[in-house]
Design a protein around this motif. Structure first.
Motif, PDB file in Angstrom:
ATOM      1  N   GLY A 172      91.624 -37.415  13.774  1.00 13.36           N
ATOM      2  CA  GLY A 172      91.103 -36.385  13.256  1.00 13.36           C
ATOM      3  C   GLY A 172      90.742 -36.205  11.693  1.00 13.36           C
ATOM      4  N   GLN A 173      92.111 -36.561  11.320  1.00 14.63           N
ATOM      5  CA  GLN A 173      92.479 -37.184   9.919  1.00 14.63           C
ATOM      6  C   GLN A 173      91.803 -38.041   9.644  1.00 14.63           C
ATOM      7  OE1 GLN A 173      97.045 -37.847   9.555  1.00 14.63           O
ATOM      8  NE2 GLN A 173      97.983 -36.298  11.082  1.00 14.63           N
ATOM      9  N   ALA A 174      91.468 -39.246   9.839  1.00 14.26           N
ATOM     10  CA  ALA A 174      90.448 -40.524   9.372  1.00 14.26           C
ATOM     11  C   ALA A 174      89.127 -39.941   9.408  1.00 14.26           C
ATOM     12  CB  ALA A 174      90.164 -41.364  11.276  1.00 14.26           C
ATOM     13  N   ILE A 175      88.822 -38.594  10.354  1.00 14.46           N
ATOM     14  CA  ILE A 175      87.443 -38.191   9.429  1.00 14.46           C
ATOM     15  C   ILE A 175      87.284 -37.533   8.720  1.00 14.46           C
ATOM     16  CG2 ILE A 175      85.920 -36.305  10.490  1.00 14.46           C
ATOM     17  CD1 ILE A 175      86.420 -37.007  13.348  1.00 14.46           C
ATOM     18  N   GLY A 176      88.814 -36.987   8.615  1.00 16.81           N
ATOM     19  CA  GLY A 176      88.953 -36.051   7.329  1.00 16.81           C
ATOM     20  C   GLY A 176      88.954 -37.235   5.556  1.00 16.81           C
ATOM     21  N   HIS A 177      89.270 -38.020   6.087  1.00 19.05           N
ATOM     22  CA  HIS A 177      89.952 -39.384   5.157  1.00 19.05           C
ATOM     23  C   HIS A 177      88.113 -39.457   4.615  1.00 19.05           C
ATOM     24  CE1 HIS A 177      93.643 -38.542   4.835  1.00 19.05           C
ATOM     25  NE2 HIS A 177      94.382 -39.716   5.725  1.00 19.05           N
ATOM     26  N   ILE A 178      87.417 -39.597   6.030  1.00 16.43           N
ATOM     27  CA  ILE A 178      85.969 -40.513   5.741  1.00 16.43           C
ATOM     28  C   ILE A 178      85.508 -39.727   4.505  1.00 16.43           C
ATOM     29  CG2 ILE A 178      84.384 -40.838   6.743  1.00 16.43           C
ATOM     30  CD1 ILE A 178      85.190 -42.104   9.524  1.00 16.43           C
ATOM     31  N   GLY A 179      84.991 -38.529   4.694  1.00 15.59           N
ATOM     32  CA  GLY A 179      84.571 -36.866   3.759  1.00 15.59           C
ATOM     33  C   GLY A 179      84.991 -37.593   2.359  1.00 15.59           C
ATOM     34  N   GLU A 180      86.262 -37.439   2.742  1.00 17.45           N
ATOM     35  CA  GLU A 180      86.782 -37.344   1.065  1.00 17.45           C
ATOM     36  C   GLU A 180      86.478 -38.742   0.035  1.00 17.45           C
ATOM     37  OE1 GLU A 180      90.846 -37.604   0.404  1.00 17.45           O
ATOM     38  OE2 GLU A 180      91.771 -36.111   2.449  1.00 17.45           O
ATOM     39  N   GLY A 181      86.202 -39.825   1.459  1.00 17.33           N
ATOM     40  CA  GLY A 181      86.097 -40.859   0.427  1.00 17.33           C
ATOM     41  C   GLY A 181      84.728 -41.502   0.027  1.00 17.33           C
ATOM     42  N   ARG A 182      83.389 -41.011   1.225  1.00 17.48           N
ATOM     43  CA  ARG A 182      82.162 -40.567   0.896  1.00 17.48           C
ATOM     44  C   ARG A 182      81.589 -39.881  -0.023  1.00 17.48           C
ATOM     45  NH1 ARG A 182      81.267 -43.409   6.753  1.00 17.48           N
ATOM     46  NH2 ARG A 182      79.000 -43.382   5.808  1.00 17.48           N
ATOM     47  N   THR A 183      82.512 -38.531  -0.384  1.00 17.78           N
ATOM     48  CA  THR A 183      81.422 -37.691  -1.766  1.00 17.78           C
ATOM     49  C   THR A 183      82.843 -37.628  -3.208  1.00 17.78           C
ATOM     50  OG1 THR A 183      83.600 -36.454  -0.133  1.00 17.78           O
ATOM     51  CG2 THR A 183      81.243 -36.236   0.415  1.00 17.78           C
ATOM     52  N   PHE A 238      77.391 -34.302  11.529  1.00 17.78           N
ATOM     53  CA  PHE A 238      78.908 -34.855  12.001  1.00 17.78           C
ATOM     54  C   PHE A 238      80.208 -34.612  11.201  1.00 17.78           C
ATOM     55  CE2 PHE A 238      81.607 -36.806  14.200  1.00 17.78           C
ATOM     56  CZ  PHE A 238      82.433 -35.789  15.078  1.00 17.78           C
ATOM     57  N   LEU A 239      80.275 -35.874  10.231  1.00 13.03           N
ATOM     58  CA  LEU A 239      81.210 -36.135   9.609  1.00 13.03           C
ATOM     59  C   LEU A 239      82.142 -35.199   8.647  1.00 13.03           C
ATOM     60  CD1 LEU A 239      80.341 -40.237   9.356  1.00 13.03           C
ATOM     61  CD2 LEU A 239      82.402 -39.447  11.111  1.00 13.03           C
ATOM     62  N   PHE A 240      80.793 -35.011   8.202  1.00 12.22           N
ATOM     63  CA  PHE A 240      81.055 -34.015   6.976  1.00 12.22           C
ATOM     64  C   PHE A 240      81.825 -32.289   7.176  1.00 12.22           C
ATOM     65  CE2 PHE A 240      79.198 -37.899   5.547  1.00 12.22           C
ATOM     66  CZ  PHE A 240      80.571 -38.330   3.995  1.00 12.22           C
ATOM     67  N   PRO A 241      81.133 -32.179   6.887  1.00  8.82           N
ATOM     68  CA  PRO A 241      81.197 -30.785   7.840  1.00  8.82           C
ATOM     69  C   PRO A 241      82.927 -30.595   8.918  1.00  8.82           C
ATOM     70  CG  PRO A 241      78.964 -30.518   8.173  1.00  8.82           C
ATOM     71  CD  PRO A 241      79.853 -32.146   8.562  1.00  8.82           C
ATOM     72  N   SER A 242      82.746 -31.800   9.846  1.00  5.80           N
ATOM     73  CA  SER A 242      83.834 -31.674  10.658  1.00  5.80           C
ATOM     74  C   SER A 242      85.318 -32.348   9.929  1.00  5.80           C
ATOM     75  CB  SER A 242      84.243 -32.833  11.581  1.00  5.80           C
ATOM     76  OG  SER A 242      83.548 -33.881  11.658  1.00  5.80           O
ATOM     77  N   GLY A 243      84.984 -32.763   8.657  1.00  2.10           N
ATOM     78  CA  GLY A 243      85.999 -33.589   7.990  1.00  2.10           C
ATOM     79  C   GLY A 243      86.263 -32.333   7.074  1.00  2.10           C
ATOM     80  N   LEU A 244      85.678 -31.067   6.740  1.00  3.99           N
ATOM     81  CA  LEU A 244      85.711 -30.266   5.989  1.00  3.99           C
ATOM     82  C   LEU A 244      87.026 -29.170   6.740  1.00  3.99           C
ATOM     83  CD1 LEU A 244      82.837 -29.170   4.206  1.00  3.99           C
ATOM     84  CD2 LEU A 244      84.482 -29.943   2.522  1.00  3.99           C
ATOM     85  N   MET A 245      86.453 -28.743   8.067  1.00  4.82           N
ATOM     86  CA  MET A 245      87.395 -28.309   8.952  1.00  4.82           C
ATOM     87  C   MET A 245      88.786 -29.211   9.549  1.00  4.82           C
ATOM     88  SD  MET A 245      84.617 -27.745  12.291  1.00  4.82           S
ATOM     89  CE  MET A 245      82.998 -27.367  11.624  1.00  4.82           C
ATOM     90  N   LEU A 246      88.927 -30.220   8.879  1.00 11.73           N
ATOM     91  CA  LEU A 246      90.241 -30.592   9.780  1.00 11.73           C
ATOM     92  C   LEU A 246      90.487 -31.244   8.156  1.00 11.73           C
ATOM     93  CD1 LEU A 246      88.378 -33.714  12.259  1.00 11.73           C
ATOM     94  CD2 LEU A 246      90.152 -31.833  12.796  1.00 11.73           C
ATOM     95  N   GLY A 247      90.044 -30.507   7.029  1.00 10.72           N
ATOM     96  CA  GLY A 247      91.807 -30.897   6.592  1.00 10.72           C
ATOM     97  C   GLY A 247      91.276 -31.672   5.010  1.00 10.72           C
ATOM     98  N   GLY A 248      90.189 -32.053   5.461  1.00 12.18           N
ATOM     99  CA  GLY A 248      89.481 -32.865   4.212  1.00 12.18           C
ATOM    100  C   GLY A 248      89.632 -32.296   2.700  1.00 12.18           C
ATOM    101  N   LYS A 249      89.623 -33.184   1.644  1.00 17.01           N
ATOM    102  CA  LYS A 249      89.869 -32.627  -0.126  1.00 17.01           C
ATOM    103  C   LYS A 249      88.491 -32.868  -0.346  1.00 17.01           C
ATOM    104  CE  LYS A 249      95.022 -33.278   0.207  1.00 17.01           C
ATOM    105  NZ  LYS A 249      95.325 -33.276   1.549  1.00 17.01           N
ATOM    106  N   PHE A 250      87.569 -32.037  -0.427  1.00 12.34           N
ATOM    107  CA  PHE A 250      86.369 -31.920  -0.522  1.00 12.34           C
ATOM    108  C   PHE A 250      85.685 -30.561  -0.275  1.00 12.34           C
ATOM    109  CE2 PHE A 250      85.493 -33.750   3.262  1.00 12.34           C
ATOM    110  CZ  PHE A 250      84.424 -33.278   3.586  1.00 12.34           C
ATOM    111  N   SER A 251      84.962 -29.985  -1.045  1.00  9.61           N
ATOM    112  CA  SER A 251      83.855 -29.329  -0.808  1.00  9.61           C
ATOM    113  C   SER A 251      83.186 -29.178  -0.083  1.00  9.61           C
ATOM    114  CB  SER A 251      83.314 -28.270  -2.407  1.00  9.61           C
ATOM    115  OG  SER A 251      82.285 -28.823  -3.100  1.00  9.61           O
TER     116      SER A 251
END
Length: 280
Positions: free
Chosen positions: A139-150, A215-228
């Motif tokens: 879950g943390q990895a998915i959150g970081h993916i969302g940050e890096g790719r936004t 999938f990656l970005f909505p789940s990243g937002l739910m898992l604490g990713g630091k992006f909007s």
């Protein structure tokens, strides 16, 4: 493997595009929903492999299982209809209109997003025990993916946006090649082998796929990713969709159609006939 020649599988591409345009709203949405959900599960599977093994290549090798399954079950991805549907319009199939193509694209987008979002919620629950604990390593990895790719792209400004668009182009060049490769064979094994290679390539290279990102970005937002949510749409989803459209249509659909369906006139042969040789 019962190989189908290019001239024949390009005809199948046009037929497939025509059938998708005339498909009922209900069937289009159901097939798109299931495609988005299955591809999302495959993405979660691949990230889990990457985290647990530390080998991104292992995840890339196994990710195509989701694509193969959804294709063999007749489900539709936006990336695929970007390539196939316009061919029926260009080929002037009866009743096919630009509005019909746009309708198909819109319905498939909605269905894919709903399916991917459903799995995003389910996997977020799994990774956090129903949102009662911190996300696990995956879950943390998915959150970081969302940050890096936004916000990661946003940090580079126009250069980041261009890079994002080009990665979208390259992605659907490969994904649509996988869609077409499945039409090159009439056997299940041949279809799977044809699909596996380009899908593995796009995933390992980190190209941008609009449905995987649903999938990656909505789940990243739910898992604490630091992006909007706005970061997601402006600095990923919208440019990725445009890039996917250009890549699939220009580098796969139109190129194959132009050279195997609407071929140019052949050049006159310069070889000497037996009669000319005898005369000399």
């Amino acid at each position: 493997m019962a190989y189908v020649t290019p001239a024949d599988f390009v005809t199948k591409m046009i037929d497939a595009g025509e059938s998708k345009i005339f498909m009922s709203t209900r069937d289009t949405l159901i097939r798109a929903y299931m495609a988005g959900a299955i591809l999302a599960l495959a993405a979660a599977f691949a990230v889990t492999i990457n985290v647990q093994t530390g080998q991104p290549l292992a995840g890339a090798i196994l990710f195509p299982v989701g694509f193969c399954l959804l294709y063999l079950m007749g489900f539709d991805l936006l990336t695929g209809v970007f390539t196939l549907a316009p061919l029926a319009l260009i080929d002037k199939r009866p009743g096919v209109t630009p509005g019909g193509v746009l309708r198909n694209w819109s319905l498939v987008f909605i269905g894919n997003f709903a399916g991917a979002l459903t799995v995003a919620v389910m996997m977020a629950i799994v990774f956090t025990f129903g949102f009662t604990t911190e996300p696990n390593a995956v879950g943390q990895a998915i959150g970081h993916i969302g940050e890096g790719r936004t916000v990661g792209y946003a940090a580079h400004g126009a250069g980041g946006m261009l890079t994002l668009f080009i990665r979208g182009v390259l992605c659907n060049w490969m994904v649509s090649t996988g869609v077409v490769a499945a039409m090159m064979s009439t056997s299940v094994s041949g279809k799977v082998i044809g699909m596996w290679m380009p899908i593995m390539l796009f995933f390992y290279m980190g190209f941008e796929h609009s449905i995987v990102n649903m999938f990656l970005f909505p789940s990243g937002l739910m898992l604490g990713g630091k992006f909007s949510i706005m970061d997601y749409f402006i600095w990923n989803e919208i440019p990725t969709v445009v890039g996917n459209l250009v890549g699939g249509l220009a580098f796969v659909g139109l190129s194959l159609y132009a050279t195997h369906s609407r071929t140019a006139a052949k050049r006159a042969s310069m070889a000497k006939t037996p009669a000319l040789v005898a005369a000399e």
